[in-house]
Design a protein around this motif. Structure first.
Motif, mmCIF file in Angstrom:
data_model
loop_
_atom_site.group_PDB
_atom_site.id
_atom_site.type_symbol
_atom_site.label_atom_id
_atom_site.label_comp_id
_atom_site.label_asym_id
_atom_site.label_seq_id
_atom_site.Cartn_x
_atom_site.Cartn_y
_atom_site.Cartn_z
ATOM 1 N N ALA A 122 0.837 -1.201 0.000
ATOM 2 C CA ALA A 122 0.000 0.000 0.000
ATOM 3 C C ALA A 122 0.871 1.250 0.000
ATOM 4 N N LEU A 123 1.924 1.250 0.815
ATOM 5 C CA LEU A 123 2.840 2.388 0.856
ATOM 6 C C LEU A 123 3.597 2.530 -0.460
ATOM 7 N N ALA A 124 4.040 1.397 -1.016
ATOM 8 C CA ALA A 124 4.792 1.439 -2.271
ATOM 9 C C ALA A 124 3.912 1.895 -3.426
ATOM 10 N N ASN A 125 2.639 1.542 -3.405
ATOM 11 C CA ASN A 125 1.714 1.966 -4.453
ATOM 12 C C ASN A 125 1.329 3.431 -4.317
ATOM 13 N N SER A 126 1.668 4.025 -3.165
ATOM 14 C CA SER A 126 1.285 5.405 -2.900
ATOM 15 C C SER A 126 2.531 6.276 -2.801
ATOM 16 N N SER A 127 2.705 6.958 -1.690
ATOM 17 C CA SER A 127 3.809 7.924 -1.564
ATOM 18 C C SER A 127 4.916 7.448 -0.637
ATOM 19 N N GLY A 128 4.886 6.179 -0.255
ATOM 20 C CA GLY A 128 5.894 5.665 0.658
ATOM 21 C C GLY A 128 5.576 5.995 2.100
ATOM 22 N N GLY A 129 6.401 5.505 3.010
ATOM 23 C CA GLY A 129 6.168 5.756 4.425
ATOM 24 C C GLY A 129 6.899 4.746 5.293
ATOM 25 N N PHE A 161 6.735 4.781 -11.028
ATOM 26 C CA PHE A 161 5.394 4.810 -11.618
ATOM 27 C C PHE A 161 5.189 3.679 -12.611
ATOM 28 N N TYR A 162 6.261 3.230 -13.294
ATOM 29 C CA TYR A 162 6.101 2.196 -14.301
ATOM 30 C C TYR A 162 6.009 0.790 -13.698
ATOM 31 N N MET A 163 6.121 0.696 -12.358
ATOM 32 C CA MET A 163 5.955 -0.601 -11.687
ATOM 33 C C MET A 163 4.569 -0.753 -11.069
ATOM 34 N N LYS A 164 3.827 0.327 -10.993
ATOM 35 C CA LYS A 164 2.518 0.275 -10.342
ATOM 36 C C LYS A 164 1.443 -0.191 -11.323
ATOM 37 N N MET A 191 -3.659 3.621 -12.286
ATOM 38 C CA MET A 191 -2.283 3.238 -12.013
ATOM 39 C C MET A 191 -1.686 2.445 -13.170
ATOM 40 N N THR A 192 -2.478 1.560 -13.752
ATOM 41 C CA THR A 192 -2.002 0.770 -14.887
ATOM 42 C C THR A 192 -1.728 1.664 -16.084
ATOM 43 N N SER A 193 -2.631 2.612 -16.301
ATOM 44 C CA SER A 193 -2.449 3.543 -17.413
ATOM 45 C C SER A 193 -1.203 4.387 -17.222
ATOM 46 N N GLU A 194 -0.971 4.829 -15.981
ATOM 47 C CA GLU A 194 0.203 5.643 -15.712
ATOM 48 C C GLU A 194 1.487 4.838 -15.885
ATOM 49 N N ALA A 195 1.443 3.543 -15.573
ATOM 50 C CA ALA A 195 2.626 2.704 -15.733
ATOM 51 C C ALA A 195 3.062 2.627 -17.190
ATOM 52 N N LYS A 251 -4.019 33.551 -0.077
ATOM 53 C CA LYS A 251 -3.252 32.407 -0.568
ATOM 54 C C LYS A 251 -3.821 31.937 -1.895
ATOM 55 N N VAL A 252 -3.022 31.153 -2.609
ATOM 56 C CA VAL A 252 -3.469 30.520 -3.839
ATOM 57 C C VAL A 252 -3.403 29.012 -3.633
ATOM 58 N N LEU A 253 -4.445 28.327 -4.082
ATOM 59 C CA LEU A 253 -4.514 26.865 -4.038
ATOM 60 C C LEU A 253 -4.718 26.377 -5.461
ATOM 61 N N ILE A 254 -3.811 25.537 -5.937
ATOM 62 C CA ILE A 254 -3.912 24.987 -7.277
ATOM 63 C C ILE A 254 -4.112 23.481 -7.176
ATOM 64 N N ILE A 255 -5.135 22.984 -7.842
ATOM 65 C CA ILE A 255 -5.410 21.548 -7.866
ATOM 66 C C ILE A 255 -5.219 21.053 -9.294
ATOM 67 N N ASN A 256 -4.315 20.093 -9.453
ATOM 68 C CA ASN A 256 -4.084 19.541 -10.786
ATOM 69 C C ASN A 256 -4.151 18.014 -10.743
ATOM 70 N N PRO A 257 -4.598 17.389 -11.836
ATOM 71 C CA PRO A 257 -4.708 15.928 -11.866
ATOM 72 C C PRO A 257 -3.355 15.251 -11.951
ATOM 73 N N GLY A 258 -3.236 14.074 -11.333
ATOM 74 C CA GLY A 258 -1.997 13.306 -11.406
ATOM 75 C C GLY A 258 -1.198 13.367 -10.125
ATOM 76 N N ILE A 259 -0.572 12.243 -9.775
ATOM 77 C CA ILE A 259 0.253 12.157 -8.580
ATOM 78 C C ILE A 259 1.687 12.569 -8.912
ATOM 79 N N ILE A 260 2.388 13.078 -7.907
ATOM 80 C CA ILE A 260 3.743 13.595 -8.090
ATOM 81 C C ILE A 260 4.682 12.494 -8.557
ATOM 82 N N ARG A 261 5.547 12.859 -9.488
ATOM 83 C CA ARG A 261 6.623 11.975 -9.929
ATOM 84 C C ARG A 261 7.969 12.599 -9.604
#
Length: 330
Positions: free
Chosen positions: A35-42, A95-98, A125-129, A267-277
């Motif tokens: 779960a951590l590896a599929n996400s942001s680690g921890g 990302f290419y392993m998820k 996740m598959t599409s991003e891989a 403040k400015v809040l920007i929301i964009n699609p996609g997880i950080i790489r």
């Protein structure tokens, strides 16, 4: 990262994603690891538990405890030994392993909780891989705005005089707008009309909205309106956070970027699609920005990944904001 003792570890990792697993919960190590590896680690803290009052109770581990007997995949991790407690730091998978699959299921972390992913999440996740250079894909139907191209070309020629001698097609090919004779997805995003950048302005009882239909107009027309009343330093910081969102968005999940500016607090809040790489997602877009002299190097803002909705929230506190721009539809 080095820690002097367990107390030092707890203090330095307080803001990280941590999962405490006592002796009775060690069987959850694999699903938590993936779960951590599929996400942001921890972190997995084996041999300790949190009670109802968030107090840490240490129970220790058997001498023959071995993390490798729980894990099959070659995911990067490190073990920090604190005697009767071990802290396992799990790196996010490339990302290419998820997605990583465990026991025929896909786990990921959302706000510190292991979730079994649904079909949509697995599909993303598959599409991003498979997305090595998705902005390189050919687009056959989108038309480009000639005024935007002319403005872009003028900016490029100012820095690169040799580009003046190229034909329109050769110029656009060298800048990454075309690949051979085909328009690239990046070119369509930059100069076509296949994206929506929405800016929402909230200033007491004033609510205004600005909209751009491509990335070039978002940068050249929306951004100046949003930064005209900011201090010079803050305007530059705004530019960096804005470009970061444009270059790191996954436009195949959604072609919308939402910008919200508030005056209380400013403040400015920007929301964009996609997880950080770890790398720029849209390298052709990055090339277009670079060749036109638009750089983005320093980081002056905070990032928060929304793993549930596969998007990123970027936030920057503003200085010198006097009044918000008038409502304008671009």
């Amino acid at each position: 990262m080095k820690f002097t003792d367990f107390a030092d570890f707890l203090e330095l990792t307080a803001n990280d994603d941590r999962q405490f697993l006592g002796l009775d919960e060690l069987h959850k190590i694999p699903e938590t690891f993936y779960a951590l590896a599929n996400s942001s680690g921890g972190w997995i803290i084996a041999g300790a538990e949190l009670d109802e009052c968030d107090e840490i109770n240490i129970y220790g581990l058997d001498e023959d405890f071995d993390i490798e007997k729980f894990i099959d995949e070659k995911i990067l991790y490190s073990i920090h030994d604190f005697g009767n407690v071990k802290a396992i730091h799990v790196e996010p998978a490339k990302f290419y392993m998820k997605p990583l699959i465990y026991n025929d299921r896909v786990f990921r972390r959302v706000e510190g909780v292991n979730l079994i992913s649904n079909r949509r999440s697995i599909s993303i996740m598959t599409s991003e891989a498979q997305e090595f250079s998705r902005d390189d894909f050919p687009v056959r139907t989108s038309k480009l705005n000639e005024d935007d191209i002319n403005n872009f070309r003028a900016a490029v020629i100012t820095l690169h005089e040799d580009y003046k001698t190229f034909s329109r097609q050769e110029f656009l090919r060298r800048c990454g707008v075309y690949s051979g004779k085909f328009l690239t997805f990046a070119g369509a995003l930059m100069f076509g009309e296949i994206i929506r950048v929405h800016a929402r302005l909230k200033y007491f009882d004033v609510n205004a909205e600005l909209e751009a239909k491509n990335i070039w107009r978002a940068y050249t027309e929306i951004m100046p309106k949003l930064t005209c009343k900011l201090s010079r330093t803050c305007a530059e910081d705004f530019r960096v956070i804005f470009i970061n969102a444009l270059l790191h968005s996954d436009y195949n999940i959604s072609r919308r970027i939402i910008i919200t500016i508030t005056s209380n607090p400013p403040k400015v809040l920007i929301i964009n699609p996609g997880i950080i790489r770890g790398i720029t997602r849209n390298y052709r877009l990055a090339k277009m920005f670079e060749v036109s002299g638009i750089s983005h190097v320093k980081k002056t803002f905070t990032l928060q990944q929304d793993m549930l909705n596969f998007r990123v929230k970027s936030e920057l506190m503003l200085e010198g904001l006097e009044t918000l721009p008038e409502p304008v539809i671009l």
